[in-house]
Every structure is written in C-alpha cells, then in structure tokens.
Scaffold this active site. Sequence first.
Site, short mmCIF file in Angstrom:
data_model
loop_
_atom_site.label_atom_id
_atom_site.label_comp_id
_atom_site.label_asym_id
_atom_site.label_seq_id
_atom_site.Cartn_x
_atom_site.Cartn_y
_atom_site.Cartn_z
NE ARG A 53 -40.81 33.04 -4.28
CZ ARG A 53 -40.82 34.32 -3.97
NH1 ARG A 53 -40.87 35.24 -4.92
NH2 ARG A 53 -40.80 34.71 -2.70
CE1 TYR A 106 -33.98 11.45 -18.17
CE2 TYR A 106 -34.15 12.78 -16.17
CZ TYR A 106 -34.19 12.67 -17.55
OH TYR A 106 -34.45 13.78 -18.31
CG ASP A 178 -37.90 9.12 -10.42
OD1 ASP A 178 -39.10 8.99 -10.75
OD2 ASP A 178 -37.08 9.76 -11.10
CE LYS A 203 -40.55 12.12 -18.75
NZ LYS A 203 -40.04 13.24 -17.93
#
Length: 382
Positions: A53, A106, A178, A203
């Site tokens: 982690r 978004y 972004d 993406k």
Amino acid sequence: MDKDVHQGFETLAIHAGQEPDPVTGAVVPPIYQVSTYKQDGIGGLRGGYEYSRSANPTRTALEECLAAVEDGSRGLAFASGLAAEDALIRTVCKPGDHVIIPNDAYGGTYRLFAKVAEPWGVSFDPVPLNDVDAVRAAVRPETRLIWVETPTNPLLGIADIAALAEVARGAGALLAVDNTFASPYLQRPLTLGADVVIHSTTKYIGGHSDVVGGALVVSDAGLGERLTFHQNAMGAVAGPFDAWLTLRGIKTLGVRMDRHSANAEAVVEMLTRHKAVTKVLYPGLPEHPGHDVAAKQMKAFGGMVSFRMASEEAAVRVCERTTVFTLGESLGGVESLIEHPGRMTHASAAGSPLEVPGDLVRLSVGIEDVDDLLRDLETAFS
C-alpha cells in the site's frame, strides 16, 4: 533511466522509471504481485519497500514515468481518477475552504464535489473557466483550489492555463488541471504554471480500455510529500498489475495520440458539412471560441469530438445506430466510442448548473481506419 529534460516525450515514455531488471536484464519492469517484503533487520528496508500500500516497485516505475512525461517532480498512481481527485481535495482543502470548478466539468467530478466534498464542508462554485475575469471575480478569501479541465468533458471548452495560474497565485490558491482529454503528449500544464496535474489513466494514458486508474503529478516536492502521505493513509492505490498495464499504455501514447488527432480532424470535417448536425464542438475548428488558446498550449487538438443534433431523439438515434463506433462510456481507448452524455456519463449532473444539452453526442475517436469511421457515421445519420 534518470529523467533528462533534453530527451523527447517518446523516449521518456518508453524508458523513464524503467531500467532493465538488474538480475535478468528484462527490458520490461516485472509485475511485483506482492503485499509485503523481507526486511534486513528492524527498519532495514530493501529499496524502501515494506508494504505494497505504501510502495510497490511496479507502481514506482509507473509513478516515475508519469512524473517524467508531465515534466513534474513527483507522480502518484491511484486506483481510479476519482480516487486521485479525492486525495487531492482532502490534502489541500479542509472544511470551510472553497473551490472553483468548471461550469461544464465532468459529471463524476461534479458528483464528488456536490455529494462528498460539500457535505464534508468544502464549498464550490461552477464558473466558466474560459472567462478569466469571471474566475477572478469568483475567488474568495477561503478559495484554496481552482480546478480546471481543458478541454472539458463533454463540451470541449478550453481554459487558458497560464492565465488561470496567475489568478491562482494572486489568490494564494493552487491550480489543478485535469489533463485527461489532452494527455501529456499534447499538453503539459505544469510547464504553463499549474501546481497539480490530474489524470484518469483509464483513458488515453492506459489507452486500451483494459485498466482503471488515476494519477496526480506535481512540481513542488513539499506538495508531493503531502499527497504521498494521503495516498498511503487513504489507501486507494494502483495495484501492481494495473500499474504494469498503465505503464505499457504510456509507451505508445505518442503514436496513438497522433492517430487519434488525425482521425478526429477527418471526422470533424465530415460533421461540419452534414445537414443533420447543428453544431460541432472541437477546439481545432477556427470558429471554436477557445481555438487560439488551444493552439497556443496544445500540440494538437486531440481525439474527442462532440456535436449537437436537432433534438434529443435524433441524438439518441445516432448513438444507437453506429457499429464501428461502440455505444459505451469512458474514452481514450484504441477503439472508437459514441455516447449520449445527458443519459450516460453526465446523468449525475442532470438538474444542476452543469446539466448538458439533451441533443449532444460525444465521440471518442479511435485509431481504426478513418474511412470505416466516416462510413459508420454516415450510415447512422441516414
């Protein structure tokens, strides 16, 4: 390979953070599918690894590559783009703070602010970010973050990153960009004055519709340390196999974006001439209100295209009739996708100031043969 500012994008994408394996000479970083690591005595960590982690060698390779291609000092990989966004908000904001977001952001970002951050105590205002004066007027003493998408999803709006960076600095706030739609191949927000770059690596960076992930990249080392603490404390990290897939995608990002952009330009040319289309939204068009800014800060105009029809029914009908363009959410993969944002990706913004027009169709133009894409759209329109 250490980051070298003189190396080109494609070289960094293929080599940064990805030295051949010292034991075998393997040219691709291994998938370290491991949760814990043997320590050489109490506190004697090998390479700084103790628990995956906190850090994993495969994720480290991805994070170093992300930092290199975005021209940053620190990259952080997350389980999703929204996990990256949440970590950023909770690192730089506290209850009582204020954030400016795009008025065409978004839908998932809007939902995160409206349903998670605002109940926590962080207020926000949607503002047209293509209007620098409007952004400046929306700044409050408690504004900590100006949140930018450029191009925006799904209306393809353009914001002037350098101009908004000046507004943010003057307000004592951070500028977060972004960069998902443009990708680091077409746009480098940190070099234009941004403080943080955000990606849904699902993406264009991943590029093959086979992995979900997110990323943050920063220039300031101190901010990087704070984000790294929250990444570990909150735990929404990219797993080793996901990191490996994303790293594989980065290697071909440059050549894919060239093809995405070229195909999109051909699709836009067809759409602008089609009688069934009432408006085409694409920053590469000279008549687009953000064209000049996009031409200044982007290498090309990308593979995302939106257009409007005469009615919502007409828009839905086109979405349901294509065969090469697959009806589906997400974007940025090698395959072309078509969707109706109002009923799909942006349904969470319905009834809000960010609601998108019902007659809007969004295309993620893939890298197939462009003639097949054009024929597919022509058939869907007929």
